[in-house]
Motif scaffolding. Sequence first.
Motif, PDB file in Angstrom:
ATOM      1  N   ALA A 163      -1.143   6.480  -0.730  1.00 20.75           N
ATOM      2  CA  ALA A 163      -1.401   5.981   0.626  1.00 20.75           C
ATOM      3  C   ALA A 163      -0.327   5.002   1.067  1.00 20.75           C
ATOM      4  O   ALA A 163       0.023   4.932   2.257  1.00 20.75           O
ATOM      5  N   ILE A 164       0.212   4.230   0.130  1.00 23.59           N
ATOM      6  CA  ILE A 164       1.312   3.307   0.457  1.00 23.59           C
ATOM      7  C   ILE A 164       2.542   4.101   0.897  1.00 23.59           C
ATOM      8  O   ILE A 164       3.198   3.773   1.884  1.00 23.59           O
ATOM      9  N   ILE A 165       2.831   5.179   0.167  1.00 27.87           N
ATOM     10  CA  ILE A 165       3.975   6.042   0.510  1.00 27.87           C
ATOM     11  C   ILE A 165       3.776   6.658   1.894  1.00 27.87           C
ATOM     12  O   ILE A 165       4.727   6.796   2.684  1.00 27.87           O
ATOM     13  N   ASP A 166       2.521   6.992   2.210  1.00 28.08           N
ATOM     14  CA  ASP A 166       2.211   7.612   3.512  1.00 28.08           C
ATOM     15  C   ASP A 166       2.004   6.583   4.608  1.00 28.08           C
ATOM     16  O   ASP A 166       1.570   6.940   5.723  1.00 28.08           O
ATOM     17  N   ASP A 167       2.279   5.306   4.346  1.00 28.84           N
ATOM     18  CA  ASP A 167       2.113   4.212   5.314  1.00 28.84           C
ATOM     19  C   ASP A 167       0.681   4.107   5.829  1.00 28.84           C
ATOM     20  O   ASP A 167       0.437   3.790   6.999  1.00 28.84           O
ATOM     21  N   LYS A 168      -0.291   4.342   4.935  1.00 27.38           N
ATOM     22  CA  LYS A 168      -1.704   4.199   5.310  1.00 27.38           C
ATOM     23  C   LYS A 168      -2.375   3.023   4.591  1.00 27.38           C
ATOM     24  O   LYS A 168      -3.535   2.729   4.850  1.00 27.38           O
ATOM     25  N   PHE A 169      -1.611   2.376   3.709  1.00 25.37           N
ATOM     26  CA  PHE A 169      -2.155   1.215   3.009  1.00 25.37           C
ATOM     27  C   PHE A 169      -1.027   0.239   2.723  1.00 25.37           C
ATOM     28  O   PHE A 169       0.080   0.642   2.339  1.00 25.37           O
ATOM     29  N   ARG A 170      -1.292  -1.046   2.911  1.00 13.97           N
ATOM     30  CA  ARG A 170      -0.275  -2.078   2.737  1.00 13.97           C
ATOM     31  C   ARG A 170       0.004  -2.309   1.253  1.00 13.97           C
ATOM     32  O   ARG A 170      -0.919  -2.488   0.448  1.00 13.97           O
ATOM     33  N   GLU A 171       1.279  -2.334   0.936  1.00 11.52           N
ATOM     34  CA  GLU A 171       1.677  -2.524  -0.461  1.00 11.52           C
ATOM     35  C   GLU A 171       1.304  -3.915  -0.956  1.00 11.52           C
ATOM     36  O   GLU A 171       0.851  -4.084  -2.090  1.00 11.52           O
ATOM     37  N   ASP A 172       1.463  -4.943  -0.088  1.00  8.56           N
ATOM     38  CA  ASP A 172       1.154  -6.315  -0.515  1.00  8.56           C
ATOM     39  C   ASP A 172      -0.352  -6.484  -0.758  1.00  8.56           C
ATOM     40  O   ASP A 172      -0.763  -7.180  -1.693  1.00  8.56           O
ATOM     41  N   LEU A 173      -1.183  -5.804   0.047  1.00 13.36           N
ATOM     42  CA  LEU A 173      -2.633  -5.867  -0.173  1.00 13.36           C
ATOM     43  C   LEU A 173      -2.999  -5.152  -1.473  1.00 13.36           C
ATOM     44  O   LEU A 173      -3.863  -5.613  -2.232  1.00 13.36           O
ATOM     45  N   PHE A 174      -2.322  -4.045  -1.748  1.00 12.77           N
ATOM     46  CA  PHE A 174      -2.597  -3.293  -2.978  1.00 12.77           C
ATOM     47  C   PHE A 174      -2.388  -4.171  -4.209  1.00 12.77           C
ATOM     48  O   PHE A 174      -3.221  -4.202  -5.119  1.00 12.77           O
ATOM     49  N   TYR A 175      -1.282  -4.922  -4.226  1.00  9.05           N
ATOM     50  CA  TYR A 175      -1.003  -5.760  -5.391  1.00  9.05           C
ATOM     51  C   TYR A 175      -1.962  -6.943  -5.480  1.00  9.05           C
ATOM     52  O   TYR A 175      -2.226  -7.446  -6.568  1.00  9.05           O
TER      53      TYR A 175
END
Length: 480
Positions: A285-297
């Motif tokens: 989802a991060i790659i597809d710009d559907k989820f924020r990378e900073d929130l994921f971490y």
Amino acid sequence: MESVLVIDLNGDTHQYLKAILTFIDCTDVTLTTGDAWTPATCSADDIGVVIMAASLAEKLPALLQAIKAWGEKVPIFLLLDSKNKLKLPADIAAGILGKIKFPVKYRDLTAAIQHAGVYRDSHTKRVGAHSAELFRSLVGNSRSIFQVRKLIEQVANSDATVLILGESGTGKEVVARNVHYHSDRRGRPFVPINCGAIPSELLESELFGHEKGAFTGAISARQGRFELAEGGTLFLDEIGDMSMQMQVKLLRVLQERTFERVGSNKTIRSNVRIVAATHRDLEQAIIDDKFREDLFYRLNVFPIEMPPLRDRVEDIPLLINELVKRLEHEKRGSVRLTQAAVLALCQYHWPGNVRELANMIERLVIMHPYGVVDVHDLSQKFQVDNGADTSALTAAIQKNAIYDSTPSAASVDLRDTPRLPQDGIDLKEHLSNLECNLIKQALNDADGVVAHAANRLRLRRTTLVEKLRKYGLQRSDEVT
């Protein structure tokens, strides 16, 4: 199995009933007459069910009252034939759990015994009885479930954010509740919210609350889930479905531990432990710009992955057992499954995981109340024979059946319980066929070596040789 007290007028039906009760493994059967029974005959705590003959006639009301005074929660069944027109006062009749027709049928008596067990469990606090909350524990003996339990133990007492991954229906909320239950926040609220079930324009208000007049329809101030969970755990289910706009606002709360209600500029400090879950692949989802990378971490501090049910089939018998007990506790009925039925369920791929299994067990309870479900009673999709070797699976089923040793009349019955045909059965012939088939299986498992087969059957070798001669079976070790 249950202990049974049989009270009859003169004992004419005693031996008849005892033979049937013994056949269904009720080995502790107390027999007495209406005149001989007193509260001192036996302890109410030792009796699982009372069967009283309607032939006691005028003595019956007084006896029923005495039985109720002796053991208030002991289930009572009335044994009566079709000719009996006995009428009891309403208050007396209310104390009878059910009726058994005479002559007694095996299936009716089995159902009555199961019904009595469910009734007693729901009305008394027995040692080892299961509450509805017990299902919140992680059920299973598989390596993957042991690993999940270990991870929960390690992270529970920290304040680290937990991210639970897994397919829909695998029990991610069960893991979240276990993390909360085993943490120091156990005495504070556990507040779940499904981020995918609430429209994005309303999710902010649901999470952070709002002030009166903040938007159309906000007729009063309202607390959000963060405030409701203060000091406890907030479970953000399906976090992968949250909009990008809400992800930014959630990230700020995780970083600063503060938030504002919608329509307010007053900062509220938050002491909430975040546990999130999703069935989505967040890295994709991060790659597809559907989820924020900073929130994921921020969320992925301590990941726990729940395995799909198809990857832990050895847990299915225990799950079935627990699901049946939960339905019993909720007084919604009960059911038993044969080993063949359980084996068929273990070979299914379960795309809906534990949720699909739970729905199927509930359906079986409705369709076969207090009955025995065999493989032919299951839906067609469970009856596919793929020709795979199931010996290891059968061993796992039997091992897991032993693991849950709590006695329950409606627990998974891994003995392939036969159904009595409507027109009866030649019991002697049936038992001979069963014995012959088991001997054949033992010989096959032992590669025809009689000594090894005898060990599997817990018989002396000479005894097994006699049985081989009786059934005309060959002994491969005669030439070895």
